[in-house]
Design an enzyme around this catalytic site. Sequence first.
Site: not given
Ligand code: AMP
Length: 177
Positions: A61, A98
Site C-alpha cells: 500500500r 503485533e
Molecule cells: P505497523 O508496523 O504496526 O506500523 O503497521 C503498519 C503497516 O500495517 C502499514 O503498512 C499498514 O498498511 C498496515 N496496517 C496496520 N494497521 C492498519 C490499520 N488499522 N488499517 C490499515 N492498515 C493497517
Amino acid sequence: MSLENELKAIIRDVVDFPKEGIVFKDLTTVLLYPDLTKKVVEALANAIEDKPDAIAAIESRGFWFGTLIAQHLGVPFIPLRKKGKLPAETDQIHYDLEYGQASIEIHKGHVQKGWKVMIHDDLLATGGTALAAAQLLERQGAKIHSFNFLVHLSFLDAGSLFKQAYPAVPLNSLVNY
Ligand code: AMP
C-alpha cells in the site's frame, strides 16, 4: 473543508479485517478520486521544504502514493518488498509484528551512500514496519530524511518510539486518529 477532514469523510473503516478486533483504514476509496489523490500527493511531497534524494516505500500500500510522490518531486523511487519478491541481490531485515514476524528487502546498490531518503507508507500503526525500513536503508548507506504517512493512528503511540530512535527526523502525516 480541510484536507484532513475531506480524507476522513472518504477513508472507509472496515471492522474486523484482517482479523477480529482490528478496524482497518481502507484507502482504496481515496484512489477513486483523482483530484483528491493529487492533493494528497502534493501535501505529502511538500511536507518538508528540504527535498529528499529519494523516496523508499513499503509494499504494497506504500507504493500507491510513494511512486506518485517520487514522480511529483522528480526523485528516484526505491521499493521495499516482502521476502522473495525482488529478483536481484538483496539485503533484508526481519522484524516483529503485533502477531508474528515479517521481513522486508531492498535491492543492493539502489541507495547511493549519504542519500537523504524519505520513508513513505500508507499508514503508521505500531511503527515496527517503518522503523525496520529505516534500519535497512541505513545499512545501505542512507540517511533518513523523514517519515511520511497518509494516516497516523496516534492512539497507538508509535510517535514516542520514533522520538526515541530518530529524535531529529521529522514524522509527517495528513490524517490523525
Ligand atoms: P505497523 O508496523 O504496526 O506500523 O503497521 C503498519 C503497516 O500495517 C502499514 O503498512 C499498514 O498498511 C498496515 N496496517 C496496520 N494497521 C492498519 C490499520 N488499522 N488499517 C490499515 N492498515 C493497517
